[in-house]
Enzyme design. Structure first.
Site, PDB file in Angstrom:
ATOM      1  N   LYS A   1      82.143  19.476  76.314  1.00 25.69           N
ATOM      2  CA  LYS A   1      83.577  19.120  76.626  1.00 25.69           C
ATOM      3  C   LYS A   1      83.506  18.267  77.849  1.00 25.69           C
ATOM      4  O   LYS A   1      83.314  18.381  79.077  1.00 25.69           O
ATOM      5  CB  LYS A   1      84.546  20.273  76.821  1.00 25.69           C
ATOM      6  CG  LYS A   1      86.043  19.962  76.880  1.00 25.69           C
ATOM      7  CD  LYS A   1      86.905  20.711  77.984  1.00 25.69           C
ATOM      8  CE  LYS A   1      87.009  19.912  79.162  1.00 25.69           C
ATOM      9  NZ  LYS A   1      87.763  18.501  79.137  1.00 25.69           N
TER      10      LYS A   1
ATOM     11  N   SER B   1      85.126  21.001  89.798  1.00 27.43           N
ATOM     12  CA  SER B   1      85.978  21.546  91.411  1.00 27.43           C
ATOM     13  C   SER B   1      85.675  23.097  91.444  1.00 27.43           C
ATOM     14  O   SER B   1      85.778  23.738  90.498  1.00 27.43           O
ATOM     15  CB  SER B   1      87.310  21.166  91.242  1.00 27.43           C
ATOM     16  OG  SER B   1      87.986  21.763  90.173  1.00 27.43           O
TER      17      SER B   1
ATOM     18  N   VAL C   1      88.442  25.079  89.561  1.00 23.89           N
ATOM     19  CA  VAL C   1      88.148  25.669  88.129  1.00 23.89           C
ATOM     20  C   VAL C   1      86.774  26.476  88.036  1.00 23.89           C
ATOM     21  O   VAL C   1      86.954  27.356  87.180  1.00 23.89           O
ATOM     22  CB  VAL C   1      87.845  24.243  87.474  1.00 23.89           C
ATOM     23  CG1 VAL C   1      87.365  24.437  85.985  1.00 23.89           C
ATOM     24  CG2 VAL C   1      89.233  23.464  87.320  1.00 23.89           C
ATOM     25  N   GLY C   2      86.050  26.229  88.781  1.00 25.22           N
ATOM     26  CA  GLY C   2      84.797  27.032  89.097  1.00 25.22           C
ATOM     27  C   GLY C   2      85.046  28.525  88.909  1.00 25.22           C
ATOM     28  O   GLY C   2      84.469  29.295  88.254  1.00 25.22           O
TER      29      GLY C   2
ATOM     30  N   GLU D   1      78.130  23.852  89.226  1.00 23.53           N
ATOM     31  CA  GLU D   1      77.613  22.790  90.218  1.00 23.53           C
ATOM     32  C   GLU D   1      78.991  22.168  90.662  1.00 23.53           C
ATOM     33  O   GLU D   1      80.068  21.659  90.153  1.00 23.53           O
ATOM     34  CB  GLU D   1      77.029  21.421  89.615  1.00 23.53           C
ATOM     35  CG  GLU D   1      75.788  21.861  88.981  1.00 23.53           C
ATOM     36  CD  GLU D   1      74.710  22.191  89.896  1.00 23.53           C
ATOM     37  OE1 GLU D   1      74.786  22.100  91.250  1.00 23.53           O
ATOM     38  OE2 GLU D   1      73.733  22.851  89.558  1.00 23.53           O
TER      39      GLU D   1
ATOM     40  N   CYS E   1      79.812  14.472  94.292  1.00 18.88           N
ATOM     41  CA  CYS E   1      79.729  15.437  95.077  1.00 18.88           C
ATOM     42  C   CYS E   1      79.160  15.645  96.116  1.00 18.88           C
ATOM     43  O   CYS E   1      79.372  16.371  97.156  1.00 18.88           O
ATOM     44  CB  CYS E   1      79.460  16.593  93.966  1.00 18.88           C
ATOM     45  SG  CYS E   1      77.865  16.213  93.291  1.00 18.88           S
TER      46      CYS E   1
ATOM     47  N   GLU F   1      87.290  18.580 100.807  1.00 15.96           N
ATOM     48  CA  GLU F   1      86.526  17.513  99.856  1.00 15.96           C
ATOM     49  C   GLU F   1      87.766  16.354  99.696  1.00 15.96           C
ATOM     50  O   GLU F   1      88.750  16.854  98.917  1.00 15.96           O
ATOM     51  CB  GLU F   1      85.876  17.982  98.607  1.00 15.96           C
ATOM     52  CG  GLU F   1      85.270  17.014  97.798  1.00 15.96           C
ATOM     53  CD  GLU F   1      84.441  17.637  96.790  1.00 15.96           C
ATOM     54  OE1 GLU F   1      85.191  18.380  95.883  1.00 15.96           O
ATOM     55  OE2 GLU F   1      83.471  17.522  96.514  1.00 15.96           O
TER      56      GLU F   1
END
Ligand code: NAD
Length: 495
Positions: free
Chosen positions: A191, A245, A248-249, A266, A300, A397
Site C-alpha cells: 500500500k 509516523s 499510525v505505528g 520504521e 526520517c 518532528e
C-alpha cells in the site's frame, strides 16, 4: 525561484494517457471494488497528474487472497535461485526505464529529478540486486544436540506481507520492503501512501514483465485509514512492515494483535548532529545543511537539531544561514534544482505552523520559513538560532526544511541533549578527537551514528531505531530475519 521544465507528463507513459491508474491484483489491472478513484497532484504546481483507483476493504480481501494463493502455489514451489533471477531481471528493467521511473517519482513526490537519478533510483536498484543475491543463500544450520538425533533448522518465509510505505521516498522505501520479502519467498500486498502511488504501480508492472508470477506482488492504492487499516487487521496477513509516523505505528501494533502478526516499524526521528569546537567547522556546517535540507527536510533521519559547541556556535549559525539562502529552490523537473516543494498543502501548513511556534517560543529565525510563490508547496529553508532544548521545535518532528541550532558547553551536555527526545533513529558527531567520537557513538541512543559525515545509508547496513522511532531493522541480513521464521527439526536416528 527557477521554473524550467526538463520533462513533462507527456513523456511519462504511465500518466500521459490520462487513464486512471488501476489496482494491481493477481497480475491484473483492476478497478477498485467501489469503482471510486482519487486524484494525485504534482506538489510543484498543484495540478492533477493522474487519477488512481481508491481501494477499500473488499480490494484488500481480493489482494490478500491472491497473495495467499501465490504463496502456497507458484512462489513457494519455485527454486530460490529462480526467484533471485526474477529480481535481477526487475533490476535490469528498472535500469532500462530509469528516466521514465525517475520522472514519475519526481513528478508525483515533488523530488528534484537530479536527486532521484543520483540517489533514490540507484538505491532502489542496489537494494534489488543485493537481495536477489540473497535469495538462494538463505539457509538453516545443523545443530549438535544428542548422539541419537539429527537436529537442524530451516528458515521459512513468514507468508503474506503487508508493506505500508510513506510518501517521502516512495520508490526507495518501497523497495526496502519488497526486495527482501520476495527474496525470502514471501508474497506481498503493498500500500503506497495515497499522495504517491504512481511509482509503485509502475514497478508492479515491470515486476510482471520480469516474470513475477501473478499474485506475488499486489498493489492496493487508497487511503491509509481504509486500505492500510484493512491490511493491518486482516486475519490472513502474517506480517506488517511499516514506515511512517509514530501515531499510525501505534495503531498498527494494536491492529496486529488480532492474529499476532509480526510487525516491524520504521517511524520518525529528531536526530541530533553534534558539532564540537575541534571539528572542521566549514565541512561540518555544509554537511549539517544537507543533513536537514535534503528532500526539503522530509527525511526520517534528517539532522533537524544541530548542536554546536558554544565556541563555534555563532559561526555554525552563520554558515547554516548562508547555506540555506544559497539553496536553489525550484521546479523538481529542472536538473539544477536542489530543493523542490514539500509534499502537500497540509504538510506545508504544518511546517509553517512550526515556524510560528518556534518564533513564539522565543527562538531566533535567521532565514527562511516562508512560503515561496503562490503555486506549489515551496518553503524557504529555515534556520532557528537560540533554540532551547525543551522547546517544541527541538522536541517534535517537523518533517520539513527547518533546523534548530542549540548551544552546548561540554560533551556531557551534548550527549544529554542529543539523547533527550522521544526518538532514537540517528545521530551525527563532528570532532577530531577519536576518543570523544567513539564515546558518543557508544552512548548515543540511535540506530545509526555518523562520525564526521552525515546521512549515508546503504542496504548492507542495518537501518532502524528504537523508542518512538520504532523497532526492527531493515537492510542487510536483519531484513532476512524480518521475513523468515526459523523451524527446528528433530530426526530420531535409532529407527
Ligand atoms: P503516515 O504514518 O501518515 O503514513 C505512512 C503510511 O501509512 C501511508 O501509506 C499511509 O497511507 C498509511 N496509513 C495512514 N493511516 C493508516 C492506518 N490507520 N493504518 C494503516 N496504514 C495507515 O506517515 P507519512 O506522513 O506518510 O510519513 C511521514 C512519517 O514517516 C514521518 O514521521 C517520518 O519520520 C516517517 N518515516 C520514517 C522512516 C524511517 O525509516 N524510520 C522513513 C520515512 C518516513
Amino acid at each position: 525561484m527557477s521554473i524550467a521544465y526538463d520533462y513533462g507528463r507527456e513523456s511519462i507513459p504511465a500518466v500521459a494517457s490520462g487513464k486512471p491508474r488501476l489496482l494491481l491484483i493477481d497480475g491484473r489491472h483492476v478497478p477498485s471494488a467501489s469503482g471510486r478513484t482519487f486524484k494525485t497532484l504534482n506538489p510543484a504546481n498543484e495540478q492533477v497528474i493522474a487519477t488512481v483507483a481508491e481501494g477499500n476493504e473488499a480490494d484488500v480481501d481480493r489482494a490478500v487472497a491472491a497473495a495467499r494463493r501465490a504463496f502456497e502455489g507458484p512462489w513457494r514451489s519455485m527454486r530460490a535461485s529462480e526467484r533471485g533471477q526474477i529480481l535481477l531481471r526487475l533490476a535490469e528493467l528498472m535500469k532500462q526505464h530509469a528516466d521514465e521511473i525517475a520522472a514519475l517519482e519526481s513528478l508525483d513526490a515533488g523530488k528534484p529529478i537530479a536527486g532521484v537519478l543520483r540517489q533514490d533510483l540507484p538505491a532502489a536498484i542496489d537494494t534489488l540486486t543485493y537481495y536477489a543475491g540473497w535469495a538462494d543463500k538463505i539457509s538453516g544450520e545443523v545443530v549438535s544436540t544428542r548422539e541419537d538425533a539429527l537436529t537442524y533448522t530451516m528458515r521459512e518465509p513468514v507468508g503474506v506481507v503487508a508493506a505500508i510505505v510513506p510518501w517521502n521516498f516512495p520508490l526507495m522505501i518501497g523497495m526496502w520492503k519488497l526486495a527482501p520479502a520476495l527474496a525470502c519467498g514471501c508474497t506481498i500486498v503493498m500500500k503506497p501512501a495515497e499522495l504517491t502511488s504512481l511509482s509503485a504501480l509502475r514497478i508492479g508492472e515491470l515486476a510482471l514483465e520480469a516474470g513475477l508470477p501473478p499474485g506475488v506482488l499486489n498493489i492496493v492504492t487508497g487511503p491509509g485509514r481504509v486500505v492500510g487499516d484493512a491490511l493491518v487487521n486482516h486475519p490472513d496477513v502474517d506480517k506488517v512492515t511499516f514506515t511512517g509516523s509514530p501515531g499510525v505505528g501505534r495503531g498498527i501494533l494494536r491492529g496486529a494483535a488480532g492474529n499476532f502478526k509480526r510487525v516491524s516499524l520504521e517511524l520518525g526521528g529528531k536526530s541530533a548532529n553534534v558539532i564540537f569546537d575541534d571539528a572542521d567547522i566549514e565541512t561540518a556546517s555544509m554537511a549539517a545543511a544537507s543533513g536537514i535540507f535534503f528532500n526539503a527536510g522530509q527525511v526520517c533521519s534528517a539532522g533537524s537539531r544541530v548542536l554546536a559547541h558554544e565556541k563555534v556556535y555563532d559561526e555554525v549559525v552563520e554558515r547554516l544561514t548562508q547555506r540555506a539562502r544559497a539553496i536553489r529552490i525550484g521546479d523538481p523537473a529542472d536538473r539544477a534544482t536542489a530543493m523542490g516543494p514539500v509534499i502537500s498543502e497540509k504538510q506545508m501548513k504544518s511546517i509553517l505552523d512550526y515556524v510560528d511556534i518556534g518564533r513564539n517560543e522565543g527562538a531566533r529565525l535567521t532565514t527562511g520559513g516562508e512560503r515561496v510563490g503562490d503555486r506549489g508547496y515551496f518553503i524557504s529553508p529555515a534556520v532557528f538560532a537560540d533554540v532551547e532544548h525543551q522547546m517544541r521545535i527541538s522536541q517534535e518532528e517537523i518533517f520539513g526544511p527547518v533546523v534548530s541550532v542549540i548551544k552546548f558547553k561540554d560533551e556531557a551536555e551534548a550527549l544529554r541533549i542529543a539523547n533527550g527526545t522521544a526518538y532514537s533513529l540517528a545521530a551525527g558527531v563532528w570532532s577530531r578527537d577519536i576518543g570523544r567520537v567513539q564515546r558518543f557513538a557508544k552512548q548515543a541512543k540511535a540506530g545509526t551514528v555518523w562520525i564526521n559525515t552525515y546521512g549515508y545509508t546503504d542496504v548492507r547496513l542495518p537501518w532502524g531505531g528504537v523508542r518512538d522511532s520504532g523497532f526492527g531493522r531493515e537492510h542487510g541480513t536483519a531484513a532476512l530475519e524480518n521475513f523468515t521464521e526459523p523451524k527446528a527439526v528433530w530426526m530420531n536416528l535409532n529407527v
